[in-house]
Motif scaffolding. Structure first.
Motif, mmCIF file in Angstrom:
data_model
loop_
_atom_site.group_PDB
_atom_site.id
_atom_site.type_symbol
_atom_site.label_atom_id
_atom_site.label_comp_id
_atom_site.label_asym_id
_atom_site.label_seq_id
_atom_site.Cartn_x
_atom_site.Cartn_y
_atom_site.Cartn_z
ATOM 1 N N ALA A 127 33.772 -8.587 -28.260
ATOM 2 C CA ALA A 127 33.365 -7.957 -28.034
ATOM 3 C C ALA A 127 32.116 -7.907 -28.386
ATOM 4 C CB ALA A 127 33.960 -6.269 -28.694
ATOM 5 N N ALA A 128 32.321 -8.554 -30.150
ATOM 6 C CA ALA A 128 30.797 -8.586 -31.066
ATOM 7 C C ALA A 128 29.872 -9.364 -30.357
ATOM 8 C CB ALA A 128 31.617 -8.699 -32.230
ATOM 9 N N GLN B 109 25.380 -11.748 -27.499
ATOM 10 C CA GLN B 109 25.115 -12.670 -26.457
ATOM 11 C C GLN B 109 24.059 -11.869 -24.875
ATOM 12 O OE1 GLN B 109 29.298 -14.147 -24.004
ATOM 13 N NE2 GLN B 109 27.589 -15.312 -22.245
ATOM 14 N N ARG B 110 24.905 -10.277 -25.347
ATOM 15 C CA ARG B 110 23.567 -9.269 -24.437
ATOM 16 C C ARG B 110 22.516 -9.218 -25.305
ATOM 17 N NH1 ARG B 110 24.549 -3.959 -25.953
ATOM 18 N NH2 ARG B 110 23.904 -4.884 -28.330
ATOM 19 N N ASP B 111 22.122 -9.667 -26.476
ATOM 20 C CA ASP B 111 20.798 -9.381 -26.776
ATOM 21 C C ASP B 111 19.981 -10.543 -26.474
ATOM 22 O OD1 ASP B 111 21.323 -7.197 -27.708
ATOM 23 O OD2 ASP B 111 21.503 -8.026 -30.338
ATOM 24 N N GLN B 112 21.012 -11.942 -26.479
ATOM 25 C CA GLN B 112 20.175 -12.440 -25.989
ATOM 26 C C GLN B 112 19.559 -13.330 -25.081
ATOM 27 O OE1 GLN B 112 22.991 -16.292 -27.035
ATOM 28 N NE2 GLN B 112 23.291 -15.741 -29.350
ATOM 29 N N ASP B 113 20.954 -12.260 -23.724
ATOM 30 C CA ASP B 113 19.872 -12.514 -22.937
ATOM 31 C C ASP B 113 19.037 -11.378 -22.159
ATOM 32 O OD1 ASP B 113 20.962 -12.602 -19.646
ATOM 33 O OD2 ASP B 113 21.589 -10.610 -19.235
ATOM 34 N N LEU B 114 18.853 -10.143 -22.594
ATOM 35 C CA LEU B 114 18.211 -9.727 -22.171
ATOM 36 C C LEU B 114 16.411 -10.295 -22.786
ATOM 37 C CD1 LEU B 114 19.678 -5.581 -23.088
ATOM 38 C CD2 LEU B 114 19.522 -7.131 -21.138
ATOM 39 N N ASP B 115 16.199 -11.048 -24.535
ATOM 40 C CA ASP B 115 15.513 -10.847 -25.354
ATOM 41 C C ASP B 115 15.087 -12.578 -24.329
ATOM 42 O OD1 ASP B 115 15.965 -9.995 -27.191
ATOM 43 O OD2 ASP B 115 16.480 -10.978 -28.100
ATOM 44 N N ALA B 116 15.797 -13.215 -23.144
ATOM 45 C CA ALA B 116 15.460 -14.383 -22.407
ATOM 46 C C ALA B 116 14.938 -13.984 -20.878
ATOM 47 C CB ALA B 116 16.399 -15.394 -21.893
ATOM 48 N N SER B 117 14.826 -12.525 -20.843
ATOM 49 C CA SER B 117 14.901 -11.993 -19.566
ATOM 50 C C SER B 117 13.371 -11.176 -19.919
ATOM 51 C CB SER B 117 15.482 -10.949 -19.051
ATOM 52 O OG SER B 117 15.933 -10.200 -19.864
ATOM 53 N N TRP C 254 26.476 -5.162 -19.485
ATOM 54 C CA TRP C 254 26.938 -5.764 -20.800
ATOM 55 C C TRP C 254 27.306 -4.659 -22.232
ATOM 56 C CZ3 TRP C 254 27.432 -10.857 -21.902
ATOM 57 C CH2 TRP C 254 27.353 -11.125 -21.156
ATOM 58 N N ASN C 255 27.237 -3.556 -22.071
ATOM 59 C CA ASN C 255 27.515 -2.165 -22.765
ATOM 60 C C ASN C 255 29.325 -2.072 -22.397
ATOM 61 O OD1 ASN C 255 25.787 -2.400 -24.636
ATOM 62 N ND2 ASN C 255 24.759 -0.809 -23.491
ATOM 63 N N GLU C 256 29.262 -2.286 -21.512
ATOM 64 C CA GLU C 256 30.300 -1.638 -20.667
ATOM 65 C C GLU C 256 31.922 -2.818 -20.744
ATOM 66 O OE1 GLU C 256 32.951 1.020 -19.301
ATOM 67 O OE2 GLU C 256 30.561 1.750 -19.773
ATOM 68 N N LEU C 257 31.642 -4.559 -20.698
ATOM 69 C CA LEU C 257 32.203 -5.154 -20.733
ATOM 70 C C LEU C 257 32.664 -5.137 -22.350
ATOM 71 C CD1 LEU C 257 33.770 -8.034 -20.051
ATOM 72 C CD2 LEU C 257 31.741 -8.823 -20.445
ATOM 73 N N ALA C 258 31.595 -5.305 -23.267
ATOM 74 C CA ALA C 258 32.382 -4.676 -25.017
ATOM 75 C C ALA C 258 32.998 -3.928 -25.057
ATOM 76 C CB ALA C 258 31.009 -4.460 -25.972
ATOM 77 N N SER C 259 32.919 -2.368 -24.359
ATOM 78 C CA SER C 259 33.706 -1.008 -24.840
ATOM 79 C C SER C 259 35.129 -1.721 -24.125
ATOM 80 C CB SER C 259 33.340 -0.033 -23.585
ATOM 81 O OG SER C 259 31.889 0.261 -24.033
ATOM 82 N N ALA C 260 35.377 -2.564 -22.979
ATOM 83 C CA ALA C 260 36.476 -2.855 -22.320
ATOM 84 C C ALA C 260 37.360 -4.248 -23.706
ATOM 85 C CB ALA C 260 35.858 -4.003 -20.544
ATOM 86 N N LEU C 261 36.556 -4.937 -23.661
ATOM 87 C CA LEU C 261 36.953 -5.767 -24.836
ATOM 88 C C LEU C 261 37.911 -4.982 -26.043
ATOM 89 C CD1 LEU C 261 34.323 -8.347 -24.636
ATOM 90 C CD2 LEU C 261 37.146 -8.675 -23.437
ATOM 91 N N ARG C 262 36.735 -4.079 -26.719
ATOM 92 C CA ARG C 262 37.295 -3.193 -27.617
ATOM 93 C C ARG C 262 38.124 -1.860 -27.149
ATOM 94 N NH1 ARG C 262 31.503 -2.819 -29.084
ATOM 95 N NH2 ARG C 262 31.423 -3.779 -30.992
#
Length: 535
Positions: A521-522, A527-535, A505-513
């Protein structure tokens, strides 16, 4: 015999004295057929590339002259020579040469008595090669489209070029073209359902070659297969090329230096086949009589096959064993007599990539584990253990979708669905860490080297997000591009740990920026935070 050639023969026969006959739009592939037809009526026929050679010919000679544009002045100034010596000349001219003659040698051009249109042609030796391959049930054909880098290399041009030769060789037969970048299981299905049609694949990389060859072996396809490749290779498939010498003058000079007294006639009868010309030069240098070589080619419908035995006796070709490189003329001569592929000797577990052979300089077609994989697919019973071994080899070779497909084949042979699910989890647990480490490292490298768009595609696939847009401009220049495209286009979901998903997720945000897409990217970070909270 073609109608235009028959009309030329008739024109020469009905002309008691000299005559000029023009063949316009001439192509080198048609010169051999014209020369052999005229030799039946005129055994002393000469074939020249330079008009100055006309001065030394006996009166009344019959000549096929293949002039260039720069010869226009000489022809115009020396046209009385044609009348004085009563020469019967067939001008075999490319269209651009004809236009120059009409413009810069008008007096000579007015003397032309007949004009014929040369139809488009294909190389006769390629036609003979395809027919002989079918007759001998060759495992397949490697059609070398870029042997002399003379023809356009665009994909559609390559395919159309081969299809012209194929239609001439086997009229009425059909070809099913296979796309090597399709999912591997689909390639196998396409081959299995092809029936009696020939299956063909246009390849530009080793990875594409390997996928197609493995699919052929898995589908138990033993013949009627075609691979379009840039060059000849050392392989059990038959090497065929439609390349011809397009400048007769160069061939005449080479044969003259080798000792030929009638080099033009020798070159024309050979069909200007590149490999055959090379063999003729060597045979002449070794003292083989020119008349015997000429007669051997003339006696055979396929001039190259007619010289095959002499090429072997002179030591110009290695001991013919299927699997080694065999020059096309010798290949067509031997046909079914080619030594059987030595299947009893199992290939080495690791074959050096692109190792040059000792004789001829051709490279093996299959690299790394590829030849062993093909061998294992062709031999023995396909047990779960065999499929698992193949899966591991394919993984080591870099074909991730092929490796997964073969592991599924192994799982399908298991007795219970419980064991199948457990084995699949075991396989994924074993290979996912290595696969993730490799692909994440590649994404990081792409992102840091200014290829954020490529990194984005790869990261979206790893995270299970939709990949939008055209994939054709992606991963250009990477050695494993075909494998990466196949992976991105696949449908299998990769299960990753929360830590690994966070990195992605972090690397994808960097690629978009890096592409200036800060709002997206934001959204990805949310979406990353939601995904990690669900897991």
């Amino acid at each position: 015999m073609s109608d235009w050639i028959e009309e030329i023969r008739l024109g020469l026969r009905l002309s008691p004295r000299g005559v000029l006959i023009l063949v316009d739009h001439a192509v080198p592939e048609r010169l051999g057929g014209l020369a052999r037809a005229l030799l039946a009526d005129h055994p002393d026929l000469e074939v020249l590339a330079r008009p100055s050679g006309l001065m030394d010919l006996p009166d009344g000679s019959v000549v096929v002259l293949v002039p260039e544009a720069e010869d226009a002045f000489w022809l115009n100034m020396n046209r009385p020579v044609f009348a004085r010596k009563s020469l019967k000349v067939v001008l075999f001219c490319r269209r651009e040469v004809t236009e120059v003659l009409a413009r810069e040698a008008p007096d000579f051009y007015d003397w032309i008595a007949q004009r014929h249109e040369c139809p488009p042609g294909v190389a006769e030796h390629a036609v003979f090669g395809i027919r002989q391959a079918l007759r001998c049930r060759a495992p397949g054909i490697l059609f070398a489209y870029g042997y002399k880098n003379r023809h356009p290399l665009e994909r559609q041009a390559r395919i159309e070029r081969f299809e012209r030769v194929f239609r001439e060789a086997l009229p009425g037969r059909t070809i099913r073209w296979i796309e090597a970048n399709e999912p591997y299981a689909r390639i196998v299905h396409e081959i299995e359902t092809a029936g009696r049609a020939w299956v063909a694949c246009d390849t530009v990389s080793s990875a594409q070659v390997e996928r197609f060859r493995w699919a052929l072996a898995e589908a138990r396809r033993k013949t009627r297969a075609i691979l379009l490749v840039p060059y000849y290779h050392e392989d059990r498939f038959w090497n065929i090329s439609d390349d011809v010498w397009d400048r007769l003058g160069v061939v005449i000079k080479l044969l003259t230096n080798a000792g030929a007294r009638h080099p033009g006639r020798l070159a024309a009868v050979s069909g200007l086949e590149d490999d055959l010309i090379a063999s003729l030069i060597e045979l002449l240098r070794r003292g083989y009589p020119e008349d015997e070589l000429f007669a051997a080619m003339l006696r055979s419908a396929d001039p190259g096959a007619g010289l095959g035995e002499r090429i072997l006796n002179a030591g110009l070709a290695r001991v013919p064993v299927q699997g080694d490189f065999i020059t096309p003329p010798v290949q067509r001569h031997l046909g079914k007599r080619i030594g059987l592929w030595r299947r009893s000797r199992r290939p080495a577990r690791q074959v050096s990539a692109w190792m040059s052979s000792d004789d001829g300089g051709e490279f093996p077609l299959l690299r790394g584990h590829a030849s062993r994989i093909e061998f294992l697919l062709c031999q023995g019973e396909r047990t779960p253990e065999r499929w698992s071994e193949l899966s591991q080899l394919a993984y080591d070779q870099g074909h991730f979708d092929v490796a997964h497909t073969w592991e599924i084949r192994a799982l399908e042979l298991e007795e219970s669905s419980t064991a199948r699910r457990w084995a699949e989890k075991q396989w994924l647990a074993k290979h996912i860490p290595r696969l993730f480490s490799f692909l994440l490292g590649l994404a990081l490298s792409l992102n840091r080297s200014g290829r954020a768009a490529d990194a984005e595609v790869l990261l979206r696939r790893l995270l299970g997000l939709p990949v939008e847009g055209d994939l054709e401009p992606r991963f250009l220049g990477l050695s494993g591009r075909d494998n990466l495209l196949a992976f991105v286009q696949g449908t299998h979901r990769i299960e990753l740990s929360p830590e690994n998903r966070k990195e992605l997720w972090n690397e994808l945000a960097s690629a978009l920026r890096a592409q200036g897409r800060h709002l997206e990217a934001a959204e990805v970070e949310a979406q990353r935070d939601q995904d990690l909270d669900a897991s």
